[in-house]
Design an enzyme around this catalytic site. Structure first.
Site, PDB file in Angstrom:
ATOM      1  N   THR A  67       0.836  -1.204   0.000  1.00  0.00           N
ATOM      2  CA  THR A  67       0.000   0.000   0.000  1.00  0.00           C
ATOM      3  C   THR A  67       0.871   1.255   0.000  1.00  0.00           C
ATOM      4  O   THR A  67       1.970   1.264   0.597  1.00  0.00           O
ATOM      5  CB  THR A  67      -0.943   0.011   1.224  1.00  0.00           C
ATOM      6  OG1 THR A  67      -1.538   1.305   1.342  1.00  0.00           O
ATOM      7  CG2 THR A  67      -0.210  -0.285   2.517  1.00  0.00           C
TER       8      THR A  67
ATOM      9  N   SER B  62      -1.001   3.167  10.602  1.00  0.00           N
ATOM     10  CA  SER B  62      -1.965   2.327  11.344  1.00  0.00           C
ATOM     11  C   SER B  62      -1.334   0.952  11.518  1.00  0.00           C
ATOM     12  O   SER B  62      -0.378   0.598  10.813  1.00  0.00           O
ATOM     13  CB  SER B  62      -3.277   2.188  10.566  1.00  0.00           C
ATOM     14  OG  SER B  62      -3.122   1.272   9.491  1.00  0.00           O
TER      15      SER B  62
ATOM     16  N   TYR C 241      -2.583  -1.774  10.591  1.00  0.00           N
ATOM     17  CA  TYR C 241      -2.749  -2.442   9.286  1.00  0.00           C
ATOM     18  C   TYR C 241      -1.618  -2.065   8.334  1.00  0.00           C
ATOM     19  O   TYR C 241      -0.987  -2.929   7.716  1.00  0.00           O
ATOM     20  CB  TYR C 241      -4.107  -2.087   8.660  1.00  0.00           C
ATOM     21  CG  TYR C 241      -4.059  -2.135   7.153  1.00  0.00           C
ATOM     22  CD1 TYR C 241      -3.978  -3.354   6.487  1.00  0.00           C
ATOM     23  CD2 TYR C 241      -4.025  -0.957   6.390  1.00  0.00           C
ATOM     24  CE1 TYR C 241      -3.877  -3.392   5.093  1.00  0.00           C
ATOM     25  CE2 TYR C 241      -3.923  -0.995   5.010  1.00  0.00           C
ATOM     26  CZ  TYR C 241      -3.844  -2.214   4.369  1.00  0.00           C
ATOM     27  OH  TYR C 241      -3.723  -2.244   3.009  1.00  0.00           O
ATOM     28  N   HIS C 242      -1.374  -0.755   8.196  1.00  0.00           N
ATOM     29  CA  HIS C 242      -0.344  -0.336   7.257  1.00  0.00           C
ATOM     30  C   HIS C 242       1.035  -0.894   7.657  1.00  0.00           C
ATOM     31  O   HIS C 242       1.839  -1.227   6.803  1.00  0.00           O
ATOM     32  CB  HIS C 242      -0.301   1.199   7.146  1.00  0.00           C
ATOM     33  CG  HIS C 242      -1.444   1.793   6.356  1.00  0.00           C
ATOM     34  ND1 HIS C 242      -2.557   2.345   6.957  1.00  0.00           N
ATOM     35  CD2 HIS C 242      -1.656   1.917   5.022  1.00  0.00           C
ATOM     36  CE1 HIS C 242      -3.393   2.791   6.015  1.00  0.00           C
ATOM     37  NE2 HIS C 242      -2.879   2.544   4.841  1.00  0.00           N
TER      38      HIS C 242
ATOM     39  N   LYS D  24       1.783  -4.308   6.288  1.00  0.00           N
ATOM     40  CA  LYS D  24       2.251  -4.293   4.895  1.00  0.00           C
ATOM     41  C   LYS D  24       3.751  -3.999   4.834  1.00  0.00           C
ATOM     42  O   LYS D  24       4.451  -4.497   3.962  1.00  0.00           O
ATOM     43  CB  LYS D  24       1.475  -3.250   4.085  1.00  0.00           C
ATOM     44  CG  LYS D  24      -0.016  -3.542   3.952  1.00  0.00           C
ATOM     45  CD  LYS D  24      -0.279  -4.596   2.890  1.00  0.00           C
ATOM     46  CE  LYS D  24      -1.755  -4.707   2.571  1.00  0.00           C
ATOM     47  NZ  LYS D  24      -2.030  -5.695   1.510  1.00  0.00           N
TER      48      LYS D  24
HETATM   49  N1  USQ Z   1     -11.426   9.754   5.156  1.00  0.00           N
HETATM   50  C1  USQ Z   1     -12.287  10.811   5.312  1.00  0.00           C
HETATM   51  N2  USQ Z   1     -13.628  10.563   5.357  1.00  0.00           N
HETATM   52  C2  USQ Z   1     -14.140   9.308   5.244  1.00  0.00           C
HETATM   53  C3  USQ Z   1     -13.253   8.223   5.073  1.00  0.00           C
HETATM   54  C4  USQ Z   1     -11.899   8.486   5.036  1.00  0.00           C
HETATM   55  O1  USQ Z   1     -11.857  11.963   5.405  1.00  0.00           O
HETATM   56  O2  USQ Z   1     -15.372   9.160   5.289  1.00  0.00           O
HETATM   57  C5  USQ Z   1      -9.971  10.041   5.078  1.00  0.00           C
HETATM   58  C6  USQ Z   1      -9.093   9.317   6.071  1.00  0.00           C
HETATM   59  O3  USQ Z   1      -9.037  10.003   7.289  1.00  0.00           O
HETATM   60  C7  USQ Z   1      -7.789   9.260   5.325  1.00  0.00           C
HETATM   61  C8  USQ Z   1      -8.184   9.176   3.872  1.00  0.00           C
HETATM   62  O4  USQ Z   1      -9.531   9.599   3.811  1.00  0.00           O
HETATM   63  O5  USQ Z   1      -7.085  10.442   5.497  1.00  0.00           O
HETATM   64  C9  USQ Z   1      -8.100   7.810   3.259  1.00  0.00           C
HETATM   65  O6  USQ Z   1      -8.926   6.925   4.007  1.00  0.00           O
HETATM   66  P1  USQ Z   1      -9.515   5.610   3.327  1.00  0.00           P
HETATM   67  O7  USQ Z   1     -10.377   4.934   4.334  1.00  0.00           O
HETATM   68  O8  USQ Z   1     -10.094   5.913   2.000  1.00  0.00           O
HETATM   69  O9  USQ Z   1      -8.190   4.784   3.002  1.00  0.00           O
HETATM   70  P2  USQ Z   1      -7.113   4.119   3.958  1.00  0.00           P
HETATM   71  O10 USQ Z   1      -7.559   3.997   5.361  1.00  0.00           O
HETATM   72  O11 USQ Z   1      -5.833   4.818   3.726  1.00  0.00           O
HETATM   73  O12 USQ Z   1      -7.054   2.628   3.367  1.00  0.00           O
HETATM   74  C10 USQ Z   1      -7.417   2.343   2.007  1.00  0.00           C
HETATM   75  C11 USQ Z   1      -7.624   0.853   1.886  1.00  0.00           C
HETATM   76  C12 USQ Z   1      -6.326   0.132   2.180  1.00  0.00           C
HETATM   77  C13 USQ Z   1      -5.215   0.661   1.317  1.00  0.00           C
HETATM   78  C14 USQ Z   1      -5.114   2.174   1.401  1.00  0.00           C
HETATM   79  C15 USQ Z   1      -4.184   2.766   0.387  1.00  0.00           C
HETATM   80  O13 USQ Z   1      -8.651   0.428   2.773  1.00  0.00           O
HETATM   81  O14 USQ Z   1      -6.495  -1.266   1.987  1.00  0.00           O
HETATM   82  O15 USQ Z   1      -3.999   0.089   1.733  1.00  0.00           O
HETATM   83  O16 USQ Z   1      -6.391   2.757   1.135  1.00  0.00           O
HETATM   84  S1  USQ Z   1      -3.320   4.186   1.020  1.00  0.00           S
HETATM   85  O17 USQ Z   1      -4.328   5.131   1.527  1.00  0.00           O
HETATM   86  O18 USQ Z   1      -2.586   4.756  -0.050  1.00  0.00           O
HETATM   87  O19 USQ Z   1      -2.497   3.729   2.092  1.00  0.00           O
END
Ligand code: USQ
Length: 396
Positions: free
Chosen positions: A145, A180, A182-183, A186
């Site tokens: 990720t 996190s 989770y991260h 990875k």
């Molecule tokens: N966020 C909001 N509002 C929401 C949901 C999320 O502002 O309703 C924000 C979070 O606080 C965060 C960002 O959006 O800053 C991304 O959150 P997300 O839930 O879309 O993504 P994330 O938790 O980072 O995880 C997702 C996948 C995961 C993958 C990752 C890629 O669930 O499997 O590894 O995206 S990355 O974000 O590049 O690490």
């Protein structure tokens, strides 16, 4: 024709990839314990686009593609299960998508943190050992990720960078600062995969993927072939949640100031990129890293884009920022490279605004189901609060 084994073939990405590869004539096999279905239920939610049981999925798959999906039901934490499945499948490529993918889920309490580590890290070690024993020349495409890097105050290279330190120079893995539990799993996986390549000459591509969005409905309308679409605080990613919120008139929920920047790509491009990696395997002993995304945006800019796309398809969309339940920098530098996939021919298949309008339109028929699930739009998993909730799901 390639023989591809997909670990996590029942998931959002795994099922989409199985269809995508079969449609071009590849022979697809896969494994899953189907735990994703239970985790989303544990979140009090369900997939907005209904999905079929694995038995029905396989029947539809064989009807459509004229050859079966060879399916191994079991848990990657069980080494003999993984070894036997790979020994039978003898794949050219192993695509490892079989992990617990949610940052918030891993942050619920000690049980969910430890489960996430055991599931992801042990599962990957078992895949590595099983590949070494049964198909050492196969190419491991491992889903990492972009979140492994965190948000450093430096440009982010693809895996490695060259450092000058006290008069000496070395090319080293870029430091990881995951945000996190989770991260971090990875990151641990990446280190283990890199070491296995060095130790046993395995070949691997580690995919640092951004946040994926989009519906994976079957293009010919067979509902049994649809991919899931989640909207809860753990398994629904930002854009997927925003679009579902928009179609029922629920305010969009950027967290905090919304200035957090992330990299994004549509589901169809995730498939395109994984296929490019499969078709261009790493060399024996090579561990290489691809940063896989289309564009970088702030969470608030995305909310504005969804509002605009909504306006264009006749939806009145509002934005109501929520107190950020996560501990994450909200104002930061973010400039990751993504050249390797472009060099292999990756071309974004559609621009974000077009994609958003399409998603909103495709979600309208699911309005009633989204309305019935809308309580899941308000997050209650807080990064900085210790609480214990003991019903972690380890069985299907
Ligand atoms: N966020 C909001 N509002 C929401 C949901 C999320 O502002 O309703 C924000 C979070 O606080 C965060 C960002 O959006 O800053 C991304 O959150 P997300 O839930 O879309 O993504 P994330 O938790 O980072 O995880 C997702 C996948 C995961 C993958 C990752 C890629 O669930 O499997 O590894 O995206 S990355 O974000 O590049 O690490």
């Amino acid at each position: 024709m390639m023989k591809v084994f997909i670990a996590g073939v029942d998931g959002y990405l795994g099922w989409s990839l199985a269809r995508h590869l079969a449609a071009r004539g590849d022979e697809v096999s896969g494994a899953d314990a189907c735990l994703r279905r239970s985790w989303v239920q544990e979140m009090g939610s369900d997939t907005v686009v209904p999905i079929a049981s694995m038995a029905d999925r396989r029947a539809a798959f064989e009807e459509r593609f004229g050859r079966p999906l060879r399916f191994f039901e079991g848990d990657l934490r069980d080494f003999s299960f993984v070894r036997n499945a790979l020994a039978e499948a003898q794949p050219d490529a192993v695509v490892h998508l079989g992990e617990m993918p949610s940052a918030p889920y891993s942050m619920i309490d000690v049980d969910h943190c430890v489960f996430t580590h055991a599931n992801n890290v042990i599962g990957t070690l078992n895949v590595l050992y099983a590949m070494r024993e049964t198909c050492p020349d196969s190419h491991l495409v491992k889903l990492g990720t972009m979140g492994e890097y965190g948000t450093p105050n430096l440009d982010i290279p693809e895996g490695f960078f060259t450092v000058d330190y006290r008069g000496r120079t070395e090319t080293l893995p870029f430091p990881k600062q995951a945000g996190s539990w989770y991260h971090w799993t990875k990151v641990h996986d990446s280190n283990n995969v890199m070491f296995a390549c060095r130790l046993w000459g395995l070949r691997s591509t580690d995919i640092m993927q951004g946040v994926v969005f989009g519906l994976g409905a079957d293009e010919k309308g067979d509902d049994r072939l649809n991919t899931r679409y989640d909207i809860d605080q753990s398994f629904g990613t930002t854009i997927n949640r925003y679009c579902a919120q928009a179609v029922i008139g629920h305010p969009l929920t950027p967290y905090g100031t919304g200035q957090q920047r992330r990299s994004f790509l549509p589901l169809v491009d995730s498939m395109q990129c994984l296929t490019l990696a499969i078709d261009h395997p790493a060399a024996a002993g090579e561990y290489r890293v691809f940063n896989q995304f289309q564009e970088v945006h702030s969470i608030m800019a995305l909310a504005e884009k969804v509002r605009q796309a909504g306006r264009e398809v006749g939806l009145e969309v509002t934005i109501q920022p929520l107190e950020n339940p996560r501990l994450e920098p909200e104002s930061h530098y973010y400039n990751p490279d993504h050249q390797h996939l472009a060099d292999l021919g990756y071309q974004p298949s559609l621009d974000l605004d077009t994609a958003l309008r399409g998603m909103l339109t495709d979600l309208v028929p699911h309005r009633a189901r989204i309305e019935s699930l809308q309580s899941v739009f308000v997050p209650d998993i807080r990064w900085n609060q210790a609480r214990r909730k003991v019903d972690v799901r380890t069985e299907p």
